[in-house]
Design an enzyme around this catalytic site. Sequence first.
Site, PDB file in Angstrom:
ATOM      1  N   SER A   1     -13.153  17.292 -27.694  1.00  0.00           N
ATOM      2  CA  SER A   1     -12.113  17.709 -28.641  1.00  0.00           C
ATOM      3  C   SER A   1     -12.664  17.631 -30.052  1.00  0.00           C
ATOM      4  O   SER A   1     -13.163  16.587 -30.488  1.00  0.00           O
ATOM      5  CB  SER A   1     -10.909  16.784 -28.532  1.00  0.00           C
ATOM      6  OG  SER A   1     -10.117  16.935 -29.698  1.00  0.00           O
TER       7      SER A   1
ATOM      8  N   HIS B   1     -12.603  21.983 -26.801  1.00  0.00           N
ATOM      9  CA  HIS B   1     -11.150  21.786 -26.847  1.00  0.00           C
ATOM     10  C   HIS B   1     -10.696  21.774 -28.309  1.00  0.00           C
ATOM     11  O   HIS B   1     -11.167  20.969 -29.108  1.00  0.00           O
ATOM     12  CB  HIS B   1     -10.820  20.462 -26.158  1.00  0.00           C
ATOM     13  CG  HIS B   1      -9.359  20.201 -25.990  1.00  0.00           C
ATOM     14  ND1 HIS B   1      -8.606  20.766 -24.982  1.00  0.00           N
ATOM     15  CD2 HIS B   1      -8.502  19.426 -26.717  1.00  0.00           C
ATOM     16  CE1 HIS B   1      -7.350  20.341 -25.086  1.00  0.00           C
ATOM     17  NE2 HIS B   1      -7.259  19.533 -26.124  1.00  0.00           N
TER      18      HIS B   1
ATOM     19  N   ASP C   1      -7.656  21.328 -30.813  1.00  0.00           N
ATOM     20  CA  ASP C   1      -6.304  20.771 -30.925  1.00  0.00           C
ATOM     21  C   ASP C   1      -5.600  21.332 -32.152  1.00  0.00           C
ATOM     22  O   ASP C   1      -5.956  21.004 -33.285  1.00  0.00           O
ATOM     23  CB  ASP C   1      -6.392  19.241 -31.031  1.00  0.00           C
ATOM     24  CG  ASP C   1      -6.707  18.606 -29.694  1.00  0.00           C
ATOM     25  OD1 ASP C   1      -5.984  18.891 -28.730  1.00  0.00           O
ATOM     26  OD2 ASP C   1      -7.686  17.832 -29.628  1.00  0.00           O
TER      27      ASP C   1
ATOM     28  N   MET D   1      -2.405  21.317 -34.334  1.00  0.00           N
ATOM     29  CA  MET D   1      -1.206  20.495 -34.599  1.00  0.00           C
ATOM     30  C   MET D   1      -0.547  20.998 -35.882  1.00  0.00           C
ATOM     31  O   MET D   1      -1.237  21.265 -36.870  1.00  0.00           O
ATOM     32  CB  MET D   1      -1.613  19.038 -34.782  1.00  0.00           C
ATOM     33  CG  MET D   1      -2.381  18.474 -33.594  1.00  0.00           C
ATOM     34  SD  MET D   1      -2.674  16.720 -33.831  1.00  0.00           S
ATOM     35  CE  MET D   1      -3.668  16.357 -32.376  1.00  0.00           C
TER      36      MET D   1
ATOM     37  N   HIS E   1      -5.427  24.195 -27.501  1.00  0.00           N
ATOM     38  CA  HIS E   1      -4.281  23.359 -27.103  1.00  0.00           C
ATOM     39  C   HIS E   1      -3.265  23.407 -28.234  1.00  0.00           C
ATOM     40  O   HIS E   1      -3.457  22.790 -29.281  1.00  0.00           O
ATOM     41  CB  HIS E   1      -4.801  21.925 -26.850  1.00  0.00           C
ATOM     42  CG  HIS E   1      -3.743  20.944 -26.504  1.00  0.00           C
ATOM     43  ND1 HIS E   1      -3.978  19.578 -26.481  1.00  0.00           N
ATOM     44  CD2 HIS E   1      -2.440  21.097 -26.160  1.00  0.00           C
ATOM     45  CE1 HIS E   1      -2.872  18.950 -26.146  1.00  0.00           C
ATOM     46  NE2 HIS E   1      -1.919  19.843 -25.953  1.00  0.00           N
TER      47      HIS E   1
ATOM     48  N   MET F   1      -0.176  22.383 -30.055  1.00  0.00           N
ATOM     49  CA  MET F   1       0.862  21.348 -30.213  1.00  0.00           C
ATOM     50  C   MET F   1       1.675  21.752 -31.433  1.00  0.00           C
ATOM     51  O   MET F   1       1.552  21.178 -32.516  1.00  0.00           O
ATOM     52  CB  MET F   1       0.200  19.971 -30.405  1.00  0.00           C
ATOM     53  CG  MET F   1      -0.389  19.413 -29.121  1.00  0.00           C
ATOM     54  SD  MET F   1      -1.600  18.110 -29.430  1.00  0.00           S
ATOM     55  CE  MET F   1      -3.043  19.112 -29.777  1.00  0.00           C
TER      56      MET F   1
ATOM     57  N   MET G   1      -1.174  15.342 -20.204  1.00  0.00           N
ATOM     58  CA  MET G   1      -1.396  14.488 -21.376  1.00  0.00           C
ATOM     59  C   MET G   1      -1.347  13.026 -20.929  1.00  0.00           C
ATOM     60  O   MET G   1      -0.354  12.582 -20.354  1.00  0.00           O
ATOM     61  CB  MET G   1      -0.307  14.722 -22.439  1.00  0.00           C
ATOM     62  CG  MET G   1      -0.378  16.053 -23.165  1.00  0.00           C
ATOM     63  SD  MET G   1      -1.934  16.410 -24.018  1.00  0.00           S
ATOM     64  CE  MET G   1      -2.117  15.004 -25.113  1.00  0.00           C
TER      65      MET G   1
ATOM     66  N   ASP H   1      -6.074  14.875 -20.865  1.00  0.00           N
ATOM     67  CA  ASP H   1      -6.333  14.786 -22.304  1.00  0.00           C
ATOM     68  C   ASP H   1      -5.729  13.510 -22.881  1.00  0.00           C
ATOM     69  O   ASP H   1      -4.510  13.317 -22.845  1.00  0.00           O
ATOM     70  CB  ASP H   1      -5.714  16.026 -22.972  1.00  0.00           C
ATOM     71  CG  ASP H   1      -6.017  16.137 -24.459  1.00  0.00           C
ATOM     72  OD1 ASP H   1      -6.754  15.304 -24.991  1.00  0.00           O
ATOM     73  OD2 ASP H   1      -5.503  17.099 -25.085  1.00  0.00           O
TER      74      ASP H   1
END
Length: 211
Positions: free
Chosen positions: A7, A32, A34, A36, A65, A67, A136, A172
Amino acid sequence: MVKIAPSLLSADFANLQREVEKLEQSGADMLHLDIMDGHYVPNLTFGSTVVKSLRPYSKLPFDVHLMVRNPDEMIPWFIASGADIITVHAETCPHLDKTLQTIRSYGLKAGVALNPSTPETILEYVLDKVDMILVMSVNPGFGGQKFIDSAINKISKIKNMIGDKNIEIEVDGGINPLTAARCISAGADILVAGTAVFSGGDYARNIDSLR
Ligand code: DX5
Ligand code: ZN
């Protein structure tokens, strides 16, 4: 063999190009990313512009991913940025079936993420539209958290549920050599790791120790 997806959350954000190149040379299987938004999760990271800027520097699959509170609005941007897999949180998609169909209609793989408190039963009617299930094992938002043990049972249940369907299970949060081994025995195919890959700076050795 299990795939390792470092990540970028734990990378040096002042040198992302160098970090991405180093991860590929160190044996990462995918990257990966992330995303956010500061609303769905408290933290803020980066958006599709950064993903697009990194795309030329790596041949690894880009595992995005999301979020974010409004994934349906953002999915087109991430498709255009060169993502290979887009994962949405089941809790953020009022029409999950439709969202997964949209992602696949552009030739990408579609993933569904489940928070620690979200039951795997939410997947029952979308199993034919999903390529990856992201379990998760921490509450999303930050790296460096402790692995939540109930993820192990959830991985086993999902493994049973998918049978011989071509769906990968990704885990994850809080992955280290000990939790990695438990996830692999429960049926995980892909392990995401931030802290464990970046700590100490020897990415190749850290990735090997997770396999
Ligand atoms: C958490 C992120 C993870 C995070 C994992 O919200 O989705 O990908 O970077 O970090 P570690 O491996 O440090 O738990
Ligand atoms: Zn993640």
